[in-house]
Design a protein around this motif. Structure first.
Motif, PDB file in Angstrom:
ATOM      1  N   GLY A 107       0.809  -1.211   0.000  1.00 18.95           N
ATOM      2  CA  GLY A 107       0.000   0.000   0.000  1.00 18.95           C
ATOM      3  C   GLY A 107       0.844   1.264   0.000  1.00 18.95           C
ATOM      4  O   GLY A 107       0.532   2.220  -0.705  1.00 18.95           O
ATOM      5  N   SER A 113      -0.980   7.138  -0.439  1.00 17.84           N
ATOM      6  CA  SER A 113      -1.019   6.623  -1.813  1.00 17.84           C
ATOM      7  C   SER A 113      -2.324   6.885  -2.542  1.00 17.84           C
ATOM      8  O   SER A 113      -2.381   6.743  -3.767  1.00 17.84           O
ATOM      9  N   TYR A 160      -1.672   4.292   4.888  1.00 13.05           N
ATOM     10  CA  TYR A 160      -1.213   4.119   3.506  1.00 13.05           C
ATOM     11  C   TYR A 160      -2.203   4.673   2.486  1.00 13.05           C
ATOM     12  O   TYR A 160      -1.805   5.061   1.390  1.00 13.05           O
ATOM     13  N   ALA A 175      -3.363   2.760  -3.883  1.00 13.66           N
ATOM     14  CA  ALA A 175      -3.112   1.717  -2.881  1.00 13.66           C
ATOM     15  C   ALA A 175      -4.137   0.590  -2.974  1.00 13.66           C
ATOM     16  O   ALA A 175      -3.760  -0.565  -3.185  1.00 13.66           O
TER      17      ALA A 175
END
Lengths: 70, 532
Positions: free
Chosen positions: B24, B180, B176, B184
């Motif tokens: 991730g 991202s 995460y 992710a």
């Protein structure tokens, strides 16, 4: 050559394919039965599972007939 | 009964969770644009996903942890009626194929990132857009919480007490996703779905083999259900409820913000349409997972957790795996369920956060917000939504997790007239659509309110008993269908009456919806197809 339907007409008719999976799976009167069963699975279950393949085929044909060519 | 703690299972689940968390964080570098700091890049992955990534993303997004936990629990609890999930996930594709393609085209043309963005541009009404945004966010929040029930069911089955694993899982997920964005869950979805396909394939072959075949399973399930007054076939009075629930859920599915996000992140209109014929592969998986409920009945599975009077049936699938599989494979299956909850939870939080940033924060709080600020608001809100979901799930005890999601469906379907009809026509007046929304939402919430369940007096079920309105029948109907019909009737009746009020400005043009690619009008000259 002249007998060939215009692409537009063919595309319109192919849309009827989208109705098939709807009618086949949204009307329990058609499939709420025990028999015929396959490998012990009642008709109710395998009929609806089978239409998962059916809907993939119907929608796939409609996609091929209507996809953009750009 | 608390099951014994198994170190091997826990170790495997933990290892898988850590691997996915690393993935991730790494995903932020994947096919990255110049900067992640905008809704466009963070929240839609730059609209660059091709057929395969979109398939995993939309599939991993729509077929959520509730699939693995709540649908079998429903078959386990009430028999055939729980199988509605199959016609539901069949009907959705022919119903939404063209609408989703039109949505993609118009949003691509104008840079819309949410359904509410589209409604504001199309109907020229920020009030209507606000209603659409709020509806989407409210309907999504219980759905995010629902994903946690999947994780909790696994944790309970592994013999771990307390809610701390839920907090850890969602804090890591929030971290995460924050860095991202949509990349992710898109990347994690690959891992998740490959694991789940393997798990299901093994389960539907190995468990029937151990139990003695599908014949034994259906007979065992029938006798167990008959003892509770249910059956493996529908009764006549269940037909209407089954059909309306499947149809209504199908109509509602692509109105959820996370479904719109999945569609809009696709690279092209063709990717969207092609996926409508590829996504049913997930429905097949769902169908077999549903049957795990009957396998659990035939194997005399005893749910863990909950109370003696009302056991937590969402644990039946993990318990079935624990009983039937060797520990190492049960561990992998549990890991798959946990990861299966993280992907949709991430996409839902991103989609709801995008909606907040684009359609509430920017128009109503900070009209001068830059793209960068809008992106940051979206990132922060996605974290708040996830932690809020944990807080909700920890403080409320849920048994029939699926009912939670059905109430979300009842709510979200009320934006169908504004969004879906808006894709096809500008005939409806914006204030008529607002009035329709009020009528449909009001009626739906009232109907939910007067529906009791076995344990509560209100908001018990999304299936409304027609006997409540004095009809002499045992039939039920899905509340959302009644609500959306009322919504449509009001919007249609009021549109001519409100003709004197100014209409909203429509910034879209007919060509923006991909008209040239839609089926041309028969007999007319129409656009030429197939020539370059």
């Amino acid at each position: 050559m002249d007998q060939q339907p215009a692409p537009g007409r063919r595309n319109r008719l192919v849309l009827l394919l989208l109705l098939l999976p709807l009618v086949a799976t949204l009307v329990p009167e058609f499939y709420n039965f025990d028999k015929p069963s396959i490998g012990g699975m009642p008709f109710f279950y395998w009929w609806q599972l089978l239409w998962i393949a059916g809907v993939a085929v119907c929608v796939g044909i409609v996609y091929l007939a209507t996809r953009s060519t750009r | 009964m608390i099951p014994a703690f198994n170190g091997l299972e826990f170790g495997i689940v933990l290892g898988m969770f850590v691997a996915v968390a690393v993935l991730g964080f790494v995903a932020s570098r994947w096919r990255r644009g110049t900067s992640l700091a905008s809704v466009e890049e963070w929240g839609l992955g730059g609209r660059r996903f091709g057929t395969v990534v979109s398939w995993f993303l939309i599939g991993g997004d729509l077929y959520t942890a509730y699939t693995f936990v709540a649908v079998p629990a429903l078959l386990f609890g009430i028999g055939a009626a729980g199988f509605f999930a199959v016609p539901y996930t069949i009907a959705v594709f022919p119903l939404v194929m063209f609408a989703a393609a039109r949505m993609w085209s118009v949003c691509h043309e104008h840079g819309y990132a949410t359904a509410a963005d589209f409604v504001r541009g199309r109907h020229g009404s920020s009030i209507l857009a606000l209603l659409v945004a709020i509806t989407g966010i409210v309907a999504t929040m219980p759905y995010i919480a629902l994903q946690l029930t999947g994780i909790r069911a696994v944790i309970e089955t592994m013999g771990i007490g307390g809610d701390w694993p839920l907090w850890i899982a969602f804090v890591v997920l929030a971290a995460y996703t924050f860095t991202s964005g949509l990349r992710a869950p898109a990347m994690v979805a690959f891992v998740k779905d490959i694991l789940i396909y393997v798990m299901v394939l093994v389960a539907v072959i190995y468990i029937p083999y151990k139990l003695g075949g599908y014949n034994v399973i259906f007979h065992g399930a029938q006798s167990a259900l008959a003892a509770k007054g249910y059956s493996t076939l529908l009764s006549g009075s269940q037909y209407l409820g089954y059909t309306t629930l499947a149809l209504g859920s199908a109509l509602a599915l692509f109105l959820y913000p996370h479904a719109v996000t999945g569609v809009l992140a696709s690279r092209s209109r063709n990717v969207v349409k092609k996926n409508m014929s590829l996504l049913p592969a997930y429905s097949l998986m769902l169908g077999f997972i549903a049957l795990l409920g009957y396998m659990a009945l035939a194997a005399h599975v005893k749910p863990v957790g909950g109370t003696a009077a009302k056991p937590d049936t969402t644990t039946i699938v993990p318990v079935l795996f624990n009983d039937e599989f060797p520990h190492w494979f049960a561990g992998i299956a549990f890991g798959a369920i946990v990861i299966g909850a993280l992907v949709p939870a991430a996409i839902m939080a991103i989609a709801a956060a995008n909606t907040f940033a684009r359609d509430i924060y920017k128009p109503y709080i900070r009209p001068a917000a830059s793209d960068r600020e809008e992106g940051l608001v979206s990132q922060i809100v996605s974290v708040i939504l996830k932690l809020g979901a944990v807080a909700v799930i920890v403080s409320l005890k849920l048994t029939f997790a699926l009912e939670f999601q059905l109430i979300g469906g009842v709510i979200v379907i009320q934006i169908l007239p504004s969004v879906v009809l808006g894709l096809y026509t500008r005939w409806y007046h914006r204030w008529a659509l607002v009035a329709g929304w009020i009528a449909g939402m009001g009626l739906s919430v009232y109907m939910l309110y007067v529906t009791p369940s076995a344990t509560t007096a209100h908001f018990g079920n999304a299936s409304f008993a027609l006997s409540t309105w004095g009809l002499h029948t045992k039939m039920t109907i899905w509340t959302g269908i009644v609500g959306v019909v009322a919504n449509l009737v009001v919007a249609t009746a009021l549109t001519p009456l409100l003709a004197r009020l100014p209409r909203g400005n429509d910034e879209t043009k007919p060509g923006d919806f991909g008209e040239a690619e839609a089926p041309p009008i028969p007999f007319g000259p129409g656009p030429v197809v197939g020539q370059t």
